[in-house]
Design a protein around this motif. Structure first.
Motif, short mmCIF file in Angstrom:
data_model
loop_
_atom_site.label_atom_id
_atom_site.label_comp_id
_atom_site.label_asym_id
_atom_site.label_seq_id
_atom_site.Cartn_x
_atom_site.Cartn_y
_atom_site.Cartn_z
N LEU A 111 37.41 43.15 41.66
CA LEU A 111 37.26 44.45 41.00
C LEU A 111 35.96 44.52 40.20
N SER A 112 35.65 43.44 39.49
CA SER A 112 34.42 43.44 38.69
C SER A 112 33.19 43.49 39.58
N ASN A 113 33.26 42.80 40.72
CA ASN A 113 32.16 42.89 41.68
C ASN A 113 31.97 44.33 42.14
N LEU A 114 33.07 45.01 42.44
CA LEU A 114 32.99 46.42 42.84
C LEU A 114 32.38 47.25 41.71
N GLY A 115 32.82 46.99 40.48
CA GLY A 115 32.25 47.73 39.35
C GLY A 115 30.76 47.53 39.20
N ASN A 116 30.29 46.31 39.46
CA ASN A 116 28.86 46.03 39.35
C ASN A 116 28.04 46.83 40.35
N VAL A 117 28.51 46.87 41.59
CA VAL A 117 27.72 47.59 42.59
C VAL A 117 27.81 49.10 42.37
N LEU A 118 28.96 49.57 41.86
CA LEU A 118 29.06 50.99 41.51
C LEU A 118 28.06 51.33 40.41
N ARG A 119 27.93 50.45 39.42
CA ARG A 119 26.93 50.68 38.36
C ARG A 119 25.54 50.75 38.94
N GLU A 120 25.20 49.83 39.82
CA GLU A 120 23.86 49.83 40.40
C GLU A 120 23.61 51.09 41.22
N ARG A 121 24.65 51.65 41.80
CA ARG A 121 24.49 52.86 42.61
C ARG A 121 24.59 54.13 41.78
N GLY A 122 24.79 54.01 40.47
CA GLY A 122 24.80 55.18 39.61
C GLY A 122 26.16 55.82 39.43
N ALA A 123 27.22 55.24 39.98
CA ALA A 123 28.57 55.79 39.80
C ALA A 123 29.16 55.19 38.53
N LEU A 124 28.63 55.61 37.39
CA LEU A 124 28.92 54.92 36.13
C LEU A 124 30.34 55.17 35.63
N GLU A 125 30.84 56.36 35.81
CA GLU A 125 32.20 56.65 35.34
C GLU A 125 33.22 55.80 36.10
N GLU A 126 33.09 55.74 37.42
CA GLU A 126 34.02 54.92 38.20
C GLU A 126 33.79 53.44 37.92
N ALA A 127 32.55 53.03 37.71
CA ALA A 127 32.27 51.63 37.41
C ALA A 127 33.01 51.21 36.14
N GLU A 128 32.96 52.05 35.11
CA GLU A 128 33.67 51.73 33.87
C GLU A 128 35.16 51.59 34.12
N ALA A 129 35.72 52.54 34.87
CA ALA A 129 37.16 52.50 35.14
C ALA A 129 37.54 51.23 35.90
N VAL A 130 36.75 50.84 36.86
CA VAL A 130 37.04 49.64 37.65
C VAL A 130 36.95 48.40 36.77
N HIS A 131 35.93 48.33 35.92
CA HIS A 131 35.80 47.18 35.03
C HIS A 131 36.99 47.10 34.07
N ARG A 132 37.47 48.21 33.60
CA ARG A 132 38.62 48.18 32.69
C ARG A 132 39.89 47.74 33.43
N ARG A 133 40.00 48.11 34.71
CA ARG A 133 41.12 47.60 35.51
C ARG A 133 41.04 46.08 35.62
N ALA A 134 39.83 45.58 35.83
CA ALA A 134 39.66 44.13 35.93
C ALA A 134 40.06 43.45 34.62
N LEU A 135 39.64 44.02 33.49
CA LEU A 135 39.96 43.42 32.20
C LEU A 135 41.46 43.47 31.91
N ALA A 136 42.13 44.50 32.41
CA ALA A 136 43.58 44.58 32.22
C ALA A 136 44.28 43.42 32.94
N LEU A 137 43.64 42.89 33.97
CA LEU A 137 44.21 41.76 34.71
C LEU A 137 43.80 40.42 34.12
N SER A 138 42.63 40.37 33.47
CA SER A 138 42.12 39.09 32.98
C SER A 138 41.23 39.33 31.77
N ALA A 139 41.86 39.54 30.61
CA ALA A 139 41.12 39.93 29.41
C ALA A 139 40.37 38.79 28.77
#
Length: 1021
Positions: free
Chosen positions: A612-640
């Motif tokens: 999930l964090s890998n997906l968030g990173n590439v979303l950030r690089e592609r400018g999809a910042l809102e979804e990138a944040e949401a994906v990163h928070r999903r990752a943190l909910a699994l492994s804080a």
């Protein structure tokens, strides 16, 4: 070709009575359309006065009108050789060269014409026509904009410019330009018909019809009006009337009508005669209209169908045709003939009476079935590009990258049915584990039909494959432009032509992302949540994946990618495969493909925080910042408790202009992993981004902990800011050109600390320029031995040593000066504007596409000079921009040389690269285009920079979108130019209007007469 140097034309002698009579007769014949007689009259005049310029020019025009293009060209060169120089002579030469398809020569001649006659509106219009022929639309728009401004009382250029804007989907701009043309020329049929086409593109059919009817009242034979009326009627479903108007297509200049013996069929009973029906236009048109062949057969004759060779095997034996041939010259004896697209008009058709095409389908199976890996639930064919020769291809085709979200749907196997040059995009933007390339199997449309027969669905643009698949009864999702082709009508999602076809329409012109997102969502729903059985992956596939991972770890990326392709071809139920593939693709710059890979991996293993964090990173690089944040928070909910996940979230928040929140995430990461230099470095940058220079510049020293930025080891003590008391200090550079130029402002303060001598290290390209910098006694090239010194300091550590804050930042300019010009520029009364559009693509590509900038540079008050260097300098000629932009890049071999050019500029337009720092250091007024996520030194908002008072900043209002910034730049450029060179009332505007608050205040760019300026191109890290 090499053009002769023209001589000065002698003064024309008075004509004799005989010559005057001959010229008058010739002109009368010419105006009356009697071109042969006119030519004879001009020859008579020239036999008496060979140097008569008008007769020479008109004679060349007559030769071209008679189709004697080679003679026209020869006549133009002879006249020019003889010293006769008129713009129209060269215009005739360009026309003749274009008619002969000698476009490169034509481009050279028109460039010479415009150098001699820069105020020739006709020359700029012709340049635009030539550029349009070469598919250089952006440069063509710039030329038309210039022509329209120069020819204020002639709407030719204005109407053509409006038409190009309309074709590009810029309907609001086009509408304003057409209305301007109508105001200037209310009786212009072209202004009314062009405006109507713009209204059709917006779906305003009733209003459009009124303007088309008005155009035809003004000129009953106005071709564009008839074609527009045909389009409108067919879009409305009024097929019978539409087919009548559609016959006007055959009068288009580019329509090549075959010369066939016998009469054209008029729809009467054939009574045993043989009718030749021949294909016209594209493959899709043939596939759509071959359904009418049985109706023709019912007219009592023998039918021969002539089609393109690529369709022969597919259509051989099609119902209603007694014979199918591949070319017209292979047709046997026939009595009458008709083009295929004229058949509906003659047989009679309405929307309720369209024959079902599936009744005539044929399928030729392949020898081998289509392979599908384990885990495949849907087999989907895709096509993303049509023929570039199609007049509307730029609106219907899209880049493969745009379609890649479909590849992120787990359980789907994508098969590319694409043919032609776009197939090459697969290797550059995708990967075989995401899309299988079938082009080697597709020799003709029969092969394509056989493949489609084995698919579950086809998703494609408006091209022949859509017609073929729908004819075969296969479900088709067709990605449809906002302004569709007439056959797809308006608003409806279905089609009366094909029962299995769905139309997924753009919600706004030029925007495909929402259409593709809808297709991906519906594809996901079709597949469902389960992506295969519970059986473990195929051992052979796992072994290939694991070997690929080992090669990837060893840095052998190409080998790893090849192994991943082989593994996925066997079994695509492997989340680790797609995660590793995403990492590899991201590392090679294929970000859209990496995103698709990660999405597959997440679908297969949704509880993997790392994926999930890998997906968030590439979303950030592609400018999809809102979804990138949401994906990163999903990752943190699994492994804080994983520090890297907090760090990745911080990067997304930082890019989204939220440095304080980003710093909180970095704080958490540092709490979990306090010795991580990367976390500390980005924490420092977030302080600088937030304007906290006191703490940020101190924390900037954490860069020395980065693996990519090891500290210099020198046999000298490092200076800590104490008084120097006459000692010699060595300032070593780091990072890029822009950093040295930006931090050079602090060197005089080193002298104020009592330095006896200051030795500056810098890149070789900066040596000559920095030798002139205040406070510098000597310069040495980076990496070379330094002279004897007492202490050293990193150049970029100086502001931290001096305790600089945002309030105490030294910002006086100029603080650099340039040498005298080595090659002075010729005098020119126009505003001299420098242009740079690209820098290095890493670590973040800050370029603005040149094709977006070129149309804004058509103002005749501007003399635009390219200062671009490096590989992207080739963009200028490749896009045809050298017609309005002078390329000085080849002479800019170092910063001192470019300084001599910039000292003669009035303004710079540039993206964020070292050129901007240099311009700011030298006080040159500059317009700077910034990405939504820009470097910390530009902050996240504001139009001005505390570092450089002469800069005006134009920011993207959202990631990857330049529209708002370019609209602001256009208005600012007009205001700046008007303040310096006076108004240009007829200049057409190409961007939407802005509020007054967005206009530029030219007074904020006051430039002292004593400024020295310099430039070079390169990005800093």
């Amino acid at each position: 070709m090499s053009l002769p140097v023209p001589l000065a034309a002698p003064a024309a002698a008075p004509l004799t009575a005989r010559a005057e009579e001959a010229l008058a007769r010739a002109l009368a014949h010419h105006r009356g359309g009697r071109v042969t007689q006119a030519l004879a009259g001009y020859d008579e005049v020239l036999s008496l006065f060979p140097q008569h310029a008008d007769a020479q020019t008109n004679r060349a025009t007559a030769l071209r009108q008679l189709g004697r293009r080679d003679e026209c060209l020869a006549a133009c060169w002879r006249a020019i050789d003889a010293g006769i120089e008129t713009p129209n002579l060269r215009l005739n030469a360009v026309h003749a060269l274009m008619d002969l398809n000698r476009l490169a020569e034509a481009r050279e001649v028109v460039a010479g014409l415009l150098r001699r006659h820069p105020q020739s509106a006709d020359g700029w219009v012709l340049s635009a026509l030539l550029l349009n022929r070469q598919h250089h639309q952006a440069a063509a728009q710039a030329c038309l904009r210039r022509a329209a401004a120069l020819a204020r009382h002639d709407t030719t250029a204005l109407i053509r410019l409006a038409g190009m804007q309309s074709n590009d989907g810029h309907f609001q701009v086009a509408e304003a330009l057409f209305l301007q043309a109508q105001a200037q020329a209310p009786l212009s049929p072209a202004a009314h018909s062009g405006y109507a086409q713009t209204l059709i593109g917006q779906g305003r059919l009733d209003q459009a019809e009124r303007h088309l009817r008005r155009a035809l009242e003004l000129d009953a034979d106005q071709l564009d009006a008839h074609l527009g009326l045909a389009r409108l009627l067919l879009l409305k479903g009024e097929l019978a009337a539409g087919w009548v108007e559609y016959e006007w297509r055959r009068r288009k200049p580019e329509a090549k009508q075959p010369k066939l013996k016998g009469p054209e069929w008029d729809g009467t009973p054939l009574a045993g005669k043989t009718l030749l029906v021949y294909a016209e236009q594209g493959f899709g048109d043939v596939l759509q209209f071959v359904r009418y062949m049985p109706r023709l057969a019912g007219r009592g004759g023998r039918i021969i169908l002539a089609v393109q060779p690529e369709l022969l095997r597919l259509l051989d034996g099609v119902a209603g045709a007694d014979a199918v041939v591949a070319n017209l010259h292979l047709a046997a004896k026939f009595d009458t003939h008709i083009p295929l697209l004229s058949v509906p008009r003659l047989v009679g058709v309405s929307e309720d009476d369209i024959p079902d095409p599936t009744a005539y389908r044929r399928l030729i199976p392949l020898a081998t079935p289509l392979p599908a890996p384990l885990g495949t639930r849907l087999k989907v064919g895709i096509v993303w590009a049509g023929s570039p020769k199609h007049s509307n291809d730029h609106n219907r085709s899209l880049a493969l990258e745009t379609l890649l979200p479909l590849a992120g749907v787990a359980g789907v196997r994508l098969y590319s049915l694409q043919m032609g040059p776009p197939v090459g995009e697969l290797g550059k933007q995708a990967h075989p584990a995401l899309i299988q390339d079938l082009s080697p199997l597709l020799g003709d449309f029969a092969d394509t039909a056989a493949v489609i027969g084995q698919l579950d669905l086809v998703i494609c643009i408006d091209t022949a494959v859509a017609h073929l698949a729908a004819t075969l009864g296969k479900p088709v999702w067709m990605l449809t432009p906002y302004a569709p082709d007439w056959r797809w009508m308006q608003t409806r999602e279905d089609s009366p032509w094909y029962a299995s076809l769905r139309l997924l329409r753009q919600s706004q012109p030029g925007r495909w992302d929402d259409v593709v997102a809808r297709a991906a969502a519906e594809l996901t729903a079709l597949v469902g949540d389960e992506h295969g059985d519970d059986a473990p992956p195929m051992p052979e596939a796992v072994a290939l994946m694991q070997e690929g991972a080992r090669r990837q770890t060893a840095g052998r990326i190409d080998q790893a990618l090849a192994l991943y392709a082989r593994s996925a071809a066997l079994d695509q139920r492997q989340p680790d495969l797609y995660n590793n593939l995403g990492v590899a693709l991201r590392g090679t710059g294929r970000l859209a493909a990496a995103e698709a890979s990660y999405r597959r991996a997440v679908a297969l293993r949704p509880d993997a925080a790392g994926i999930l964090s890998n997906l968030g990173n590439v979303l950030r690089e592609r400018g999809a910042l809102e979804e990138a944040e949401a994906v990163h928070r999903r990752a943190l909910a699994l492994s804080a408790r994983e520090a890297g996940l907090h760090y990745n979230l911080g990067l997304a928040l930082r890019d989204d202009h939220r440095p304080t929140e980003a710093r909180a995430a970095f704080d958490t990461a540092l709490h979990l992993e306090p010795d991580n230099s990367e976390y500390r470095w980005d924490w420092a940058l977030s302080l600088l981004q937030d304007g906290d220079y006191r703490r940020g510049l101190a924390a900037y020293e954490s860069r020395w902990g980065l693996k990519r930025s090891p500290p210099r080891i020198l046999p000298l003590p490092r200076w800590q800011g104490e008084p120097l008391a006459g000692r010699t200090i060595f300032l070593h550079d780091e990072q890029g050109f822009g950093d040295v130029l930006q931090w050079a402002r602090f060197i005089p303060q080193v002298r104020e600390r009592g330095a006896g001598r200051v030795v500056l290290e810098c890149q070789p390209e900066l040596l000559r320029l920095m030798a002139l910098a205040p406070g510098v006694d000597a310069t040495v090239a980076r990496g070379s031995a330094a002279p004897a010194c007492d202490v050293y300091a990193p150049l970029l550590s100086l502001p931290g040593l001096f305790g600089v804050t945002l309030d105490s930042l030294p910002c006086a300019a100029p603080y650099l000066r340039a040498p005298e010009p080595s090659l002075p520029l010729p005098a020119d009364p126009r505003l001299r504007v420098g242009l740079v559009w690209a820098g290095k693509p890493t670590p973040r590509d800050r370029s603005c596409p040149l094709e977006r900038l070129l149309p804004l540079l058509g103002d005749p008050r501007l003399d635009v000079i390219s200062l671009q260097v490096g590989p992207r300098a080739a963009d200028l000629k490749a896009l045809g921009g050298d017609c309005i932009v002078t390329d000085l890049g080849p002479r800019l071999f170092d910063f001192a040389e470019t300084a001599s050019v910039m000292s003669k500029l009035d303004l710079l337009i540039s993206i964020d690269t070292s050129v901007v720092h240099l311009a700011g250091a030298l006080g040159l007024p500059s317009f700077v285009l910034l990405l939504y996520t820009s470097d910390w030194r530009w902050f996240d908002s504001g139009k001005h920079s505390p570092w450089y008072p002469s800069l005006r900043l134009f920011r993207q209002d959202r990631p990857n979108h330049w529209d708002a910034a370019l609209a602001q730049l256009e208005q600012a450029l007009d205001a700046f130019t008007t303040a310096r060179r006076g108004p240009q009332p007829a200049l057409p505007r190409l961007q939407s209007e802005l509020t007054t608050a967005d206009h530029c205040d030219p007074a904020s760019f006051a430039r002292p007469d004593t400024l020295y300026t310099a430039l070079h191109l390169d990005n800093f890290p």
